[in-house]
Design an enzyme around this catalytic site. Structure first.
Site, short mmCIF file in Angstrom:
data_model
loop_
_atom_site.label_atom_id
_atom_site.label_comp_id
_atom_site.label_asym_id
_atom_site.label_seq_id
_atom_site.Cartn_x
_atom_site.Cartn_y
_atom_site.Cartn_z
N SER A 122 -0.81 -1.53 7.75
CA SER A 122 -1.97 -2.17 7.17
C SER A 122 -1.52 -3.13 6.07
O SER A 122 -0.74 -2.75 5.19
CB SER A 122 -2.93 -1.13 6.58
OG SER A 122 -3.46 -0.31 7.60
N THR B 224 -10.68 -7.57 -13.94
CA THR B 224 -11.64 -6.94 -14.84
C THR B 224 -12.81 -7.88 -15.06
O THR B 224 -12.61 -9.08 -15.33
CB THR B 224 -10.98 -6.58 -16.18
OG1 THR B 224 -9.91 -5.67 -15.96
CG2 THR B 224 -11.99 -5.96 -17.13
N THR C 78 -4.34 -5.17 10.54
CA THR C 78 -3.23 -4.42 11.13
C THR C 78 -2.18 -5.35 11.73
O THR C 78 -2.52 -6.26 12.50
CB THR C 78 -3.75 -3.47 12.22
OG1 THR C 78 -4.70 -2.58 11.65
CG2 THR C 78 -2.61 -2.67 12.84
N PHE D 141 -5.13 0.21 -1.22
CA PHE D 141 -4.38 -0.82 -1.94
C PHE D 141 -4.72 -0.74 -3.42
O PHE D 141 -5.55 0.07 -3.84
CB PHE D 141 -4.74 -2.20 -1.39
CG PHE D 141 -4.56 -2.33 0.10
CD1 PHE D 141 -3.34 -2.70 0.64
CD2 PHE D 141 -5.61 -2.03 0.97
CE1 PHE D 141 -3.16 -2.79 2.01
CE2 PHE D 141 -5.44 -2.13 2.35
CZ PHE D 141 -4.21 -2.50 2.86
N HIS E 157 -11.91 -3.09 2.55
CA HIS E 157 -13.16 -3.26 3.29
C HIS E 157 -14.08 -4.18 2.49
O HIS E 157 -14.66 -3.78 1.48
CB HIS E 157 -13.84 -1.91 3.53
CG HIS E 157 -12.99 -0.98 4.33
ND1 HIS E 157 -13.15 0.39 4.30
CD2 HIS E 157 -11.94 -1.20 5.16
CE1 HIS E 157 -12.26 0.96 5.07
NE2 HIS E 157 -11.51 0.01 5.61
N ALA F 91 -11.38 -9.14 14.41
CA ALA F 91 -12.49 -9.02 15.34
C ALA F 91 -13.69 -9.83 14.85
O ALA F 91 -13.71 -10.36 13.74
CB ALA F 91 -12.87 -7.55 15.50
N CYS G 265 -8.39 -5.61 5.03
CA CYS G 265 -7.26 -4.84 5.52
C CYS G 265 -7.09 -5.13 7.01
O CYS G 265 -7.99 -4.85 7.81
CB CYS G 265 -7.53 -3.35 5.29
SG CYS G 265 -6.32 -2.26 6.07
#
Length: 213
Positions: free
Chosen positions: A40, A157, A49, A2, A105, A67, A47
């Site tokens: 995704s 930033t 699904t 991404f 992640h 999960a 991220c």
């Protein structure tokens, strides 16, 4: 992969499951025909699904499964029906890379410790907002002034760093088209450090471990 450029703000429509596996249905403005099963989608950073999709008024409702580890290590476990989240579709080859490379992640949770308005002078187009956040100790070394950071799926930033504290500046447009306008002191946000900084640190550690040669 991404870029941290939010393309929609979705709303949690329905939640089922438990702390081992939770299904979240998310209402969005995306065209349902454009969401393939297995696609995704970054949901305020993580991220996730797409496991189901259906048309809805003004867009689509798609479902994702989270999960146990995602629920425990990100803000996903605290989401409730009505929670608004930043959304971004995965990067396609040829797309403009307007933010920075983001994997989806999450590394940890950052906490907002202060929010203040920053106004300009004559001809001011509206107040920007400076947020000061505290990074988890082990992640602070990856955050550098003028470097990039991803917070709740938004590429930003870093304006300044002092120990485990760092600041970011949000312009009025970003406050309007993301969930940042709702953020307050004490809120916790999904934090992903810059990919390049992480690999640079790992290479440095490897060189130190092997010694000169």
């Amino acid at each position: 992969m991404f870029t941290g450029l939010v393309s929609d703000v979705g709303t949690i429509h329905e939640i089922s499951g438990d702390d081992r596996l939770r299904r979240l249905a998310i209402r969005s403005h995306y065209d349902p025909a454009s969401i393939a099963l297995g696609a995704s989608i970054a949901c305020s950073g993580p991220c996730l699904t797409a496991v189901a999709v259906e048309p809805a008024e003004g867009g689509a409702i798609f479902a994702v499964d989270a999960a146990a580890e995602t629920l425990a290590r990100t803000t996903v476990g605290s989401w409730r029906v009505g929670t608004r989240i930043n959304l971004e579709r995965s990067l396609r080859i040829g797309d403009e890379l307007g933010g920075h490379l983001v994997t989806g992640h999450v590394d940890g949770l950052a906490e907002i410790v202060a929010r203040e308005s920053v106004t300009g002078g004559e001809g001011d187009l509206g107040a920007s907002e400076r947020f000061t956040l505290r990074a988890p100790g082990p992640l602070a070394k990856f955050i550098a002034e003028k470097g990039s950071v991803c917070l709740d799926g938004t590429s930003l930033t870093v304006n300044g760093v002092a120990g485990d504290l760092f600041s970011v500046l949000l312009i009025p447009h970003t406050l309007l088209v993301t969930t940042w306008g709702e953020r307050r002191q004490g809120d916790r946000l999904n934090l992903e450090v810059d990919l390049i900084a992480r690999y640079a640190a790992r290479l440095s550690e490897a060189r130190t471990a092997t010694g000169p040669g």
